[in-house]
Write an enzyme that holds these catalytic residues in place. Sequence first.
Site, PDB file in Angstrom:
ATOM      1  N   CYS A 119       0.835  -1.215   0.000  1.00 31.52           N
ATOM      2  CA  CYS A 119       0.000   0.000   0.000  1.00 31.52           C
ATOM      3  C   CYS A 119       0.863   1.256   0.000  1.00 31.52           C
ATOM      4  O   CYS A 119       0.524   2.263  -0.632  1.00 31.52           O
ATOM      5  CB  CYS A 119      -0.927   0.023   1.209  1.00 31.52           C
ATOM      6  SG  CYS A 119      -2.036  -1.386   1.286  1.00 31.52           S
ATOM      7  N   ARG A 142      -7.914  -4.614  -2.995  1.00 33.46           N
ATOM      8  CA  ARG A 142      -7.473  -3.457  -3.793  1.00 33.46           C
ATOM      9  C   ARG A 142      -8.466  -3.253  -4.936  1.00 33.46           C
ATOM     10  O   ARG A 142      -8.298  -3.778  -6.031  1.00 33.46           O
ATOM     11  CB  ARG A 142      -6.067  -3.698  -4.350  1.00 33.46           C
ATOM     12  CG  ARG A 142      -5.039  -3.898  -3.274  1.00 33.46           C
ATOM     13  CD  ARG A 142      -3.654  -4.151  -3.823  1.00 33.46           C
ATOM     14  NE  ARG A 142      -2.841  -4.735  -2.777  1.00 33.46           N
ATOM     15  CZ  ARG A 142      -2.282  -4.049  -1.776  1.00 33.46           C
ATOM     16  NH1 ARG A 142      -2.420  -2.753  -1.712  1.00 33.46           N
ATOM     17  NH2 ARG A 142      -1.577  -4.669  -0.849  1.00 33.46           N
TER      18      ARG A 142
HETATM   19  C1  BEZ Z   1       0.546  -4.670   1.817  1.00 32.09           C
HETATM   20  O1  BEZ Z   1       1.749  -4.792   1.838  1.00 32.09           O
HETATM   21  O2  BEZ Z   1       0.017  -3.607   1.449  1.00 32.09           O
HETATM   22  C2  BEZ Z   1      -0.300  -5.814   2.223  1.00 32.09           C
HETATM   23  C3  BEZ Z   1       0.148  -7.099   1.952  1.00 32.09           C
HETATM   24  C4  BEZ Z   1      -0.623  -8.182   2.337  1.00 32.09           C
HETATM   25  C5  BEZ Z   1      -1.837  -7.975   2.981  1.00 32.09           C
HETATM   26  C6  BEZ Z   1      -2.273  -6.689   3.233  1.00 32.09           C
HETATM   27  C7  BEZ Z   1      -1.513  -5.601   2.839  1.00 32.09           C
END
Ligand code: BEZ
Length: 230
Positions: free
Chosen positions: A53, A136
């Site tokens: 993110c 997402r």
């Molecule tokens: C992230 O790095 O944004 C992420 C990765 C796995 C699950 C949730 C968020």
Amino acid sequence: MSEQETNGRIPLIGEKVPSFKAETTQGTINFPDDFQGKWVIFFSHPADFTPVCTTEFMTFATMQEDFKALNAELLGLSIDSTYSHIAWLRTIKEKISYKGMKDVEVMFPVISDLTMEVSKKFGMLQPGESNTQAVRAVFIIDPEAKVRAILYYPLSNGRNMDEIKRLLVAMQHSDEHKIATPANWKLGEDVIIPPPGSCGTAKDRVDKAGQDYECLDWFLCLKKCPHGTR
Ligand code: BEZ
């Protein structure tokens, strides 16, 4: 459109977006009223202070002026508090340097959806992935508040913001010039003339091919991009 009208399901392409009021990092917003006449890239992310993110937010923030130039606003959402959003965005600005991006200030509003009301309306919670984190999702919404494109990605993989911009440009071009765009189209490349709807127009289309457009067959005719590169 109310939640009853979509019966709790994901708003589909061509439908009016569900309306809502929400707290964001830039104050309260009324959606879609506050965005009248603009395109909106409305996207959710799983959680603040997560690595994927963070790269997505830095990339979107760096491209915000490009989207504004296309009459499009960015609007984020996650199931985190506004305080968490603020702390994360401050950390990004003060500490994170990634792929040449640093000192990045996220200026677009990020919704704090602790009640999950908004994420449920937009189908951003998908229990196969997580009950507490939004997937997402990206909704591209047009100036009449209609859903024009929907993208869904899993938690593990970041989105391609260049593709979101490319699709926005392509849709704007289709609206303005009544054309379609081929696979991997970029501004400046040839565009597709919509297929003919009758045998007569099909023959006419092929017979007149030459100067203004070329036909690979009666159903696949291409012409020069009406604009140069923007
Ligand atoms: C992230 O790095 O944004 C992420 C990765 C796995 C699950 C949730 C968020």
